[in-house]
Structures are given as structure tokens and as C-alpha cells.
Design a protein around this motif. Structure first.
Motif, PDB file in Angstrom:
ATOM      1  N   LYS A 132       0.924  -1.248   0.046  1.00  0.00           N
ATOM      2  CA  LYS A 132       0.112   0.030  -0.184  1.00  0.00           C
ATOM      3  C   LYS A 132       0.800   1.289  -0.223  1.00  0.00           C
ATOM      4  CE  LYS A 132      -1.265  -1.541   4.000  1.00  0.00           C
ATOM      5  NZ  LYS A 132       0.029  -2.209   4.317  1.00  0.00           N
ATOM      6  N   ASP A 190      -1.571   0.671  -3.312  1.00  0.00           N
ATOM      7  CA  ASP A 190      -2.620   1.397  -2.549  1.00  0.00           C
ATOM      8  C   ASP A 190      -3.224   0.441  -1.774  1.00  0.00           C
ATOM      9  OD1 ASP A 190      -5.198   2.698  -1.986  1.00  0.00           O
ATOM     10  OD2 ASP A 190      -4.927   3.934  -3.718  1.00  0.00           O
ATOM     11  N   LEU A 191      -3.659   0.644  -0.648  1.00  0.00           N
ATOM     12  CA  LEU A 191      -4.433  -0.281   0.223  1.00  0.00           C
ATOM     13  C   LEU A 191      -5.745  -0.820  -0.313  1.00  0.00           C
ATOM     14  CD1 LEU A 191      -4.990  -1.552   2.844  1.00  0.00           C
ATOM     15  CD2 LEU A 191      -6.555   0.442   3.537  1.00  0.00           C
TER      16      LEU A 191
END
Length: 497
Positions: A418, A466-467
Motif C-alpha cells: 500500500k 494502494d490499500l
């Protein structure tokens, strides 16, 4: 019946997450003594044995780490990620990083096309030392709260998995079936039964200034390491009749080619690009999604991408759900429910706090039932024992489900890298995530379940980490899921790799 983890199982699982030893930081420590990605370099090695590169060969790069003074590092423990990618082919594959414990590392890739190598310093070994120390000394740096209400009287108290206080001071909300622990401080004027919501409380950041400087985005956290050479590698077609064991040695779960994910375990992934294709695949099925917001993202993708699937508004929290969607003509049901605490969501009614293991025990299962589980993003700051117990509880429930309904399809979504800020790094760093990811794979290994390898699918893709991965990556994940659901029958035994 409450579950417990045997000491030998706990030791084995903790060994799965073993990390090279990183020395404690000296009292006069300066962050400039730590690993500097811009002084560090990587070199692509010539082909082993010489000669031309062919598709299926193994590509190896050597990484040399230096500090901000330009001095070579003498020990290991840096957290590095690597990938081989070709923007023109929309192709990418994750590399396997090997720590030689002396300041040098290797990254290994299956050579599937002509491409560029990228090596990323996620955290220096010194930063890993700080993260390990936070785990040991400040396991409750994230705290939670509950609102208690009776009529017009309200109180808010602090909650967590563990609270160092006497039983007389606490409300005990431990789940009797799973043994999952949860406590809140007793309100002064209300009873423990008056609890109405669960919420994220806050984050206590308590580290020294020089330690904080180890987590600078763009300087020493999630920064690419430059190559020392730019070799012109031409890749010839695979040699007929030659075996290529190196793809197994480098251990990627798959790769992207023309933007589509191709697993290396033999699974044929189909592209579900229309509502008609999705309806044909899912007709008569019930999909039950359980987990954190990275699983909720799958539910949201289904709703946004396939208009025949209608969300039934239950007027619930947009974060926590639960959610239900129906395609009535095709008899398709999709549900989402978040896992039980710890949850970093803003506000969840306690009536909706459910543990996945308990929910699985209420599913009949069968050939038209699909269960998807993704639990990792809310466990980064808590002791690893808490996560192990949660996974073991879920595993036992999966075993019970598959025992009573063997044709139920169970799919596990792994963690993924992330974007990192300092606050994210200190509570849910990729380093914490990769530890939990290794545990998840170990706990479910050997069970009749499938994995969607979100870690490799995010790492290998050209989009930023990215989360909540961007739509092209989510589409590939959903295509993998539907390919598991709609694959043609074979005699091959199902099982995660």
C-alpha cells in the motif's frame, strides 16, 4: 467451543514470520546512518552459464545497500520489493528477494519477456528495528472506543483486545464460541449491557525524532533504487524440449501480460467483460464476502460493474455494512459482512459485530455457495498472537464447512502492498502486512481453498501501491475469483499452492 492455539503451533507460525536480525539503534543514532536508496545500487548479472537469454530463463540482479554517507551496509534486514515489468506489453511479475545478511541482496525473476527491473526500498533495516520495537513495547498504540447509552445518558470508554486492569474495572465481551477477546473499561454510571457502538479511537505516536526520520516518504521509504548498469537484454523464444525449473525457484504466483493476470498454478483465467458473461457464470450462486474494506471493495466493484446486480439498501454503515445485492432473474445473491473487532471503522453498531468463524457456522454450503474471506488490514498494530488466533478460528470453521458441504468453494484474498505515510507505516506498514500475509498462507496451506494473491497482483502491476487497489487490478482479482467459480470440471484435486 472456544479455540486455543497449541504452543508448538504458535512457535511454528511465528517462525514463518522470522526476519533477519536487525541490531538495536545506538543512543547516538542518526537516521543518516541508515540505508539510503539513492546511494544504493542494483546490477543485472549476466546469464548463468553464458549465452543468449531465452523465455523461461531466470534473471538475477544483485543489490548493494549503502547509507546516506555513502558507506556500504554490513548487515541485512532491509525490506525490499522487486518486479520486472514492460509498460509496452502491460506486463509485470514480482521478484523474489534473498537477503545475504551482509548488506547485499539478490532478486530473482522468471524471464518471460524483455522488460525493466525495479527494486524498491520499503524500509531500511533500522526502520524495521523501530517497527519490531513498537510491536514489543507499544502493542496498543491504536485504541478503540465504545459508546454506552441508556435513555438520554451516554458514556464513552476505551476498548481493546487487552487492557491492563482488574476485572472489576472492565466489561468483558469475549466471544464464548471462538474465545476471541475484547474488553472495554466499565462506564461509571451505565451497565456493560448498554454498549451500542464500536469505533476507532485514535493512534498514540510515541517515537524519538531520529526514529521518526526513518519513515520519510520519497527519501527512505518506498523509494526506487537506481541501477548501476542498463544492459540491453534481448530475449529469444523458449528452447524446445528444455525444462525450466527456475519459475518454481523464483516462486511468483503469476504475471501480467497485456494487462491480464495469468496464474502460474495452471488456473485458466477468463475475462468477464460483460454483464451477460458474469450472469452466466454466477447464475444460481450465492457469494458471501467476509472481511475488511479490501473485501468490501470487491462487493462495490460487483455493484458498479454489473448493473443487473441491484444493491438492496439496508440503511447500514457505508464502511461496515452488512450489504446485500440481488440479481433476481438470474437468482444471484452477493453479500458482504465485515469481520469482528479490531476494526478501524468510524462507527459500527455492536449488533453488527460478528466474527467470521461464527458466520461460517451458519452457512449450509454446497455447490452453489461461494465464500470469500479477506482479513489482514486491521491487525497490523496488534500482537501477532491475536492474528494467529483469528486465523485459526476461521480455519476451523472452514474445515467444518467443507466437512458438511465439500463442494463449497472457499477463496482467500491475501494482503497487498500500500501507499505509506509515517502514521500508516507505524500502524499498518507493508512490513507488518507481509508478516500477516505469510501467516495467512501458512494457516490455510493444505486446505481445499483457493488464494487470490493480491500481494503479487499489486506488486507486479504498473499502478501505484494502494490499500484499495485501483480498478484494473480489482477487475483482474474478480476475473480470478469468477474463473475459480466457473472453471470446467477436472480430476485435479483443488488446494491452495
Amino acid at each position: 467451543m472456544a479455540a486455543s492455539v497449541k504452543p508448538d503451533q504458535l512457535d511454528f507460525l511465528k517462525n514463518v514470520t522470522a526476519w533477519p536480525s536487525t541490531p538495536p539503534l545506538p543512543l547516538n543514532f542518526s537516521w543518516k546512518d541508515s540505508s539510503d536508496p539513492r546511494h544504493s545500487t542494483f546490477t543485472v548479472l549476466p546469464k548463468r552459464g553464458g549465452g543468449q537469454w531465452h523465455v523461461g530463463d531466470e534473471l538475477e540482479v544483485v543489490i548493494k545497500m549503502f547509507n546516506f554517507h555513502g558507506k556500504p551496509k554490513k548487515s541485512g534486514g532491509d525490506f525490499l520489493l522487486a518486479r520486472l515489468h514492460s509498460p509496452s506489453l502491460q506486463a509485470g511479475v514480482a521478484g523474489k528477494v534473498v537477503d545475504h545478511l551482509n548488506g547485499s541482496y539478490s532478486a530473482l525473476f522468471p524471464l518471460l519477456w524483455e522488460g525493466n527491473v525495479q527494486v524498491i526500498l520499503v524500509h531500511s533495516s533500522e526502520a524495521v528495528t523501530v517497527l519490531q520495537e513498537l510491536d514489543r513495547m507499544q502493542p496498543q498504540r491504536i485504541y478503540f472506543q465504545s459508546l454506552f447509552r441508556s435513555g438520554s445518558l451516554t458514556e464513552t470508554t476505551t476498548c481493546n483486545v487487552y487492557i491492563n486492569a482488574s476485572q472489576q474495572q472492565l466489561c468483558n465481551y469475549t466471544d464464548l464460541h471462538t474465545g476471541e477477546q475484547w474488553f472495554c473499561y466499565k462506564p461509571k454510571k451505565l451497565s456493560c449491557d448498554a454498549r451500542v457502538t464500536h469505533a476507532m479511537g485514535g493512534f498514540r505516536k510515541n517515537i524519538k525524532r531520529q526514529e521518526e526520520m526513518l519513515f520519510q516518504r520519497g527519501i527512505n521509504m518506498k523509494v526506487s533504487i537506481p541501477p548501476s548498469n542498463h544492459p540491453n537484454i534481448s530475449v529469444l523464444p523458449r528452447v524446445e524440449g528444455k525444462t525450466y525449473p527456475d519459475i518454481v525457484r523464483t516462486e511468483p504466483s503469476g504475471y501480467y501480460y497485456h494487462g491480464a493476470w495469468r496464474p502460474l498454478d495452471g488456473t485458466k483465467v477468463h475475462q468477464f467483460n460483460s454483464s451477460t458473461a458474469v450472469s452466466r457464470c454466477l447464475r444460481g450462486k450465492g457469494l458471501h464476502l467476509f472481511g475488511d474494506s479490501t473485501i468490501r471493495q470487491w462487493f462495490e466493484y460487483f455493484i458498479a460493474s454489473f448493473p443487473d446486480l441491484k444493491n438492496f439498501d439496508l440503511h447500514n454503515s457505508k464502511q461496515a455494512g452488512p450489504f446485500v445485492a440481488l440479481d433476481y432473474p438470474n437468482n444471484i445473491l452477493v453479500t458482504y459482512r465485515c469481520h469482528g473487532p479490531p476494526l478501524h471503522f468510524a462507527k459500527v453498531p455492536v449488533t453488527q459485530l460478528r466474527y467470521i468463524a461464527n458466520e461460517l457456522d451458519h452457512i449450509d454450503g454446497g455447490p452453489n455457495t461461494v465464500v470469500v474471506i479477506g482479513v489482514w488490514a486491521h491487525f497490523g498494530s496488534l500482537p501477532v498472537d491475536v492474528y494467529i488466533r483469528r486465523l485459526q478460528n476461521i480455519r476451523k470453521a472452514v474445515v467444518r464447512l467443507l466437512s458438511r458441504a465439500p463442494r463449497t468453494l472457499v477463496v482467500i484474498r491475501t494482503a497487498n502492498p500500500k501507499a505509506l505515510t509515517i502514521d500508516v507505516a507505524l500502524t499498518n506498514s507493508d512490513w507488518y502486512s507481509i508478516q500477516r500475509d505469510k501467516l495467512l498462507r501458512a494457516v490455510f496451506k493444505g486446505l481445499d481453498v483457493h488464494l487470490v494473491d493480491a500481494w503479487d497482483m499489486v506488486l507486479a502491476h504498473q499502478l501505484p501501491h494502494d490499500l484499495h487497489p485501483q480498478p484494473p487490478i480489482i477487475k483482474n482479482m474478480i476475473d480470478v475469483l469468477q474463473s475459480y467459480i466457473c472453471r470446467p470440471p477436472t480430476n485435479k484435486t483443488r488446494g491452495n499452492h
